[in-house]
Design a protein around this motif. Structure first.
Motif, PDB file in Angstrom:
ATOM      1  N   UNK A  47       0.738  -1.316  -0.115  1.00  0.00           N
ATOM      2  CA  UNK A  47       0.020  -0.066  -0.076  1.00  0.00           C
ATOM      3  C   UNK A  47       0.926   1.450   0.096  1.00  0.00           C
ATOM      4  N   UNK A  48       2.109   1.392   0.642  1.00  0.00           N
ATOM      5  CA  UNK A  48       2.749   2.471   0.760  1.00  0.00           C
ATOM      6  C   UNK A  48       4.274   2.619   0.604  1.00  0.00           C
ATOM      7  N   UNK A  49       4.646   0.922   0.276  1.00  0.00           N
ATOM      8  CA  UNK A  49       6.085   1.023  -0.155  1.00  0.00           C
ATOM      9  C   UNK A  49       7.069   0.938   1.188  1.00  0.00           C
ATOM     10  N   UNK A  50       6.490   0.837   2.435  1.00  0.00           N
ATOM     11  CA  UNK A  50       7.555   0.820   3.611  1.00  0.00           C
ATOM     12  C   UNK A  50       8.227  -0.401   3.642  1.00  0.00           C
ATOM     13  N   UNK A  51       9.187  -0.633   4.285  1.00  0.00           N
ATOM     14  CA  UNK A  51      10.000  -1.670   4.424  1.00  0.00           C
ATOM     15  C   UNK A  51       9.635  -2.553   5.725  1.00  0.00           C
ATOM     16  N   UNK A  52      10.264  -3.656   5.485  1.00  0.00           N
ATOM     17  CA  UNK A  52       9.851  -4.703   6.855  1.00  0.00           C
ATOM     18  C   UNK A  52      10.174  -4.319   7.967  1.00  0.00           C
ATOM     19  N   UNK A  53      11.174  -3.521   8.207  1.00  0.00           N
ATOM     20  CA  UNK A  53      11.274  -2.671   9.426  1.00  0.00           C
ATOM     21  C   UNK A  53      10.210  -1.909   9.909  1.00  0.00           C
ATOM     22  N   UNK A  54       9.238  -1.315   8.944  1.00  0.00           N
ATOM     23  CA  UNK A  54       8.266  -0.521   9.583  1.00  0.00           C
ATOM     24  C   UNK A  54       7.183  -1.288   9.913  1.00  0.00           C
ATOM     25  N   UNK A  55       7.326  -2.679  10.301  1.00  0.00           N
ATOM     26  CA  UNK A  55       6.165  -3.351  10.574  1.00  0.00           C
ATOM     27  C   UNK A  55       6.310  -3.775  12.004  1.00  0.00           C
ATOM     28  N   UNK A  56       4.998  -3.926  12.705  1.00  0.00           N
ATOM     29  CA  UNK A  56       4.991  -4.569  14.024  1.00  0.00           C
ATOM     30  C   UNK A  56       3.902  -5.638  14.166  1.00  0.00           C
ATOM     31  N   UNK A  57       4.320  -6.913  15.125  1.00  0.00           N
ATOM     32  CA  UNK A  57       3.447  -7.671  15.416  1.00  0.00           C
ATOM     33  C   UNK A  57       2.335  -7.085  15.929  1.00  0.00           C
ATOM     34  N   UNK A  58       1.026  -7.658  15.492  1.00  0.00           N
ATOM     35  CA  UNK A  58      -0.168  -7.142  16.277  1.00  0.00           C
ATOM     36  C   UNK A  58      -0.948  -8.645  16.477  1.00  0.00           C
ATOM     37  N   UNK A  59      -1.951  -8.357  17.582  1.00  0.00           N
ATOM     38  CA  UNK A  59      -2.817  -9.424  18.152  1.00  0.00           C
ATOM     39  C   UNK A  59      -3.939  -9.080  17.728  1.00  0.00           C
ATOM     40  N   UNK A  60      -4.887 -10.017  17.331  1.00  0.00           N
ATOM     41  CA  UNK A  60      -6.117  -9.765  17.062  1.00  0.00           C
ATOM     42  C   UNK A  60      -7.249 -10.842  17.907  1.00  0.00           C
TER      43      UNK A  60
END
Length: 60
Positions: A47-60
């Motif tokens: 969607x925005x081209x961010x790198x993997x470093x810009x992701x954080x694990x989330x819980x649902x």
């Protein structure tokens, strides 16, 4: 205990896109059930081209 592995989800901190290990990102060449650590380091947020470093694990 379940016979199915627990899949995790990762959220882009820039735009909020969610990568679900269970569903992968087939449109971007990442098949379903691909673990986050197995996603190529050069993969970017669709969607925005961010790198993997810009992701954080989330819980649902």
């Amino acid at each position: 205990m379940s016979d199915f592995p627990e899949y995790k989800s990762w959220m882009c901190l820039i735009c909020g896109y969610i990568y679900h290990e269970e569903t992968g990102a087939p449109d971007d060449g990442i098949p379903p059930r691909t673990r986050w650590e197995d996603v190529p380091i050069n993969w970017t947020c669709p969607d925005c081209g961010a790198r993997k470093d810009d992701f954080e694990m989330v819980a649902f």
